[in-house]
Design a protein around this motif. Sequence first.
Motif, PDB file in Angstrom:
ATOM      1  N   MET A 169      28.023  35.651  41.212  1.00 25.98           N
ATOM      2  CA  MET A 169      28.201  35.839  39.770  1.00 25.98           C
ATOM      3  C   MET A 169      27.589  37.169  39.317  1.00 25.98           C
ATOM      4  O   MET A 169      28.161  37.897  38.502  1.00 25.98           O
ATOM      5  N   SER A 170      26.437  37.484  39.890  1.00 25.82           N
ATOM      6  CA  SER A 170      25.767  38.731  39.544  1.00 25.82           C
ATOM      7  C   SER A 170      26.591  39.938  40.005  1.00 25.82           C
ATOM      8  O   SER A 170      26.788  40.900  39.252  1.00 25.82           O
ATOM      9  N   ASP A 171      27.087  39.899  41.235  1.00 22.30           N
ATOM     10  CA  ASP A 171      27.910  41.001  41.752  1.00 22.30           C
ATOM     11  C   ASP A 171      29.168  41.176  40.911  1.00 22.30           C
ATOM     12  O   ASP A 171      29.624  42.295  40.683  1.00 22.30           O
ATOM     13  N   PHE A 172      29.700  40.052  40.482  1.00 18.81           N
ATOM     14  CA  PHE A 172      30.918  40.114  39.674  1.00 18.81           C
ATOM     15  C   PHE A 172      30.640  40.821  38.341  1.00 18.81           C
ATOM     16  O   PHE A 172      31.413  41.677  37.897  1.00 18.81           O
ATOM     17  N   ALA A 173      29.504  40.480  37.715  1.00 17.84           N
ATOM     18  CA  ALA A 173      29.155  41.131  36.443  1.00 17.84           C
ATOM     19  C   ALA A 173      28.955  42.632  36.663  1.00 17.84           C
ATOM     20  O   ALA A 173      29.450  43.463  35.892  1.00 17.84           O
ATOM     21  N   ARG A 174      28.269  42.991  37.762  1.00 16.07           N
ATOM     22  CA  ARG A 174      28.048  44.401  38.063  1.00 16.07           C
ATOM     23  C   ARG A 174      29.388  45.138  38.201  1.00 16.07           C
ATOM     24  O   ARG A 174      29.582  46.232  37.677  1.00 16.07           O
ATOM     25  N   ARG A 175      30.317  44.465  38.878  1.00 11.72           N
ATOM     26  CA  ARG A 175      31.631  45.079  39.075  1.00 11.72           C
ATOM     27  C   ARG A 175      32.331  45.307  37.726  1.00 11.72           C
ATOM     28  O   ARG A 175      32.917  46.368  37.482  1.00 11.72           O
ATOM     29  N   ALA A 176      32.250  44.313  36.844  1.00  9.76           N
ATOM     30  CA  ALA A 176      32.881  44.456  35.531  1.00  9.76           C
ATOM     31  C   ALA A 176      32.327  45.661  34.782  1.00  9.76           C
ATOM     32  O   ALA A 176      33.067  46.412  34.143  1.00  9.76           O
ATOM     33  N   PHE A 177      30.995  45.872  34.886  1.00 11.27           N
ATOM     34  CA  PHE A 177      30.391  47.028  34.215  1.00 11.27           C
ATOM     35  C   PHE A 177      30.806  48.318  34.916  1.00 11.27           C
ATOM     36  O   PHE A 177      31.202  49.293  34.272  1.00 11.27           O
ATOM     37  N   GLU A 178      30.711  48.329  36.242  1.00 16.25           N
ATOM     38  CA  GLU A 178      30.954  49.581  36.960  1.00 16.25           C
ATOM     39  C   GLU A 178      32.410  50.015  36.910  1.00 16.25           C
ATOM     40  O   GLU A 178      32.702  51.207  36.899  1.00 16.25           O
ATOM     41  N   GLU A 179      33.312  49.054  36.873  1.00 14.71           N
ATOM     42  CA  GLU A 179      34.735  49.417  36.822  1.00 14.71           C
ATOM     43  C   GLU A 179      35.247  49.533  35.380  1.00 14.71           C
ATOM     44  O   GLU A 179      36.459  49.598  35.157  1.00 14.71           O
TER      45      GLU A 179
END
Length: 414
Positions: free
Chosen positions: A152-162
């Motif tokens: 879930m954390s990696d997914f949130a990071r991806r949403a921000f970074e992309e």
Amino acid sequence: MVELELKGERQTLPMSMVRNLAVDPDRSVRAAAYHAELQAWERHAMPIASALNSIKGETNLLTRRRKWRDPLEASLFRNAIDEAVLDAMMTAAHESFPHFRRYLHAKARALGIERCAWYDLFAPVGKDAKRWEYDEAKQFIIEQFATYSQKMSDFARRAFEENWIDAPPMPGKRDGAFCMRLRKDESRILTNYKPSFNGLSTLAHELGHAYHNLCLANRTYLQRFTPMTLAETASIFCETIVRNAALQNATPEEQIAILEASLQGSCQVVVDITSRFLFEKAVFERRNERELSVSELCALMREAQEQTYGDGLDPQSLHPYMWCAKPHYYGSAFYNYPYMFGLLFGLGLYALYLDDPDGFRARYDDLLSSTGMADAPTLAEQFGFDIRKPDFWRNSLEVIRQDVERFEALVQGA
Ligand SMILES: [Zn+2]
């Protein structure tokens, strides 16, 4: 347009702006807006009542022709639940009203008044002293989601970074926040980020929707269709994770502000939504016999509010014209209880998570990926709980009750 006098000045404002004055810190402004609003509805009530009678009459007619028992039965089917589920949830909701009334009494104390009036429901309490800049909120969400799972954390990071998130408010941009699926496992989020805990909480909420879309990515178009009752499952869960984490490190003043925002929301979703449900049910029943007058509609609304808010609100200051103010009555039937289901189902899952984190993690993504595959009681059963029993809903409301207790203690200490 609504005419009103604010601090000695005569003004003419659109209804939406008048209703927004409900959040003004000055009680006299809130009261003036409330009285002006009621007067305006009173002037326009006749054609609105006529519209409501027509729409409810049409729904009753279609319900008979389609051989449903009543509009509620059709609505339960649309929302993928049944009467036993609704009854269990409503039983637990009614049991919880005394706690919400305690919250309203504590809020009155915090506002320095004897009892809350209708126009105090949205009054701000406490100072949201901490500013949450966007970057800090982003970091906080990534960190706190990791307490649940790395995925879930990696997914949130991806949403921000992309750059999936259109965050800052700007001229010409619509207000509010929402999340939509774009393709495969990708979503896009629109929000109007304000540097406050509320801004952070909304962001976590929308990321929850995006996470739900991620879990649905491998389903076909038809399998992804999620009924309104289950659509808020992931968003409420994510919101609760960040709220509880933020409470842990907050000063008492900030805790009051965070709890007040959250309880104000739950009070709307549990108490006010029940009043809307009771009102609409009564309107459908009476409309089967004849048309309802303006005064009858107002009397039914007042009754529904008395039954739900009870002594939490000053009975002289209810809102008998809420049926004019809420557009939900003029579309499909019972556009109300699914909100409560959404909140309480999300909180109920959160309570199960706290009980048994590992067992929960193993099954949660699977549940989210199946929200278009079966009705809610079946999905819940696969997950190991029974939403036809009030106990599941009592556990959800227990999360809120604990917040009420904490809020009361903080207000008393302040
Ligand atoms: Zn949502």
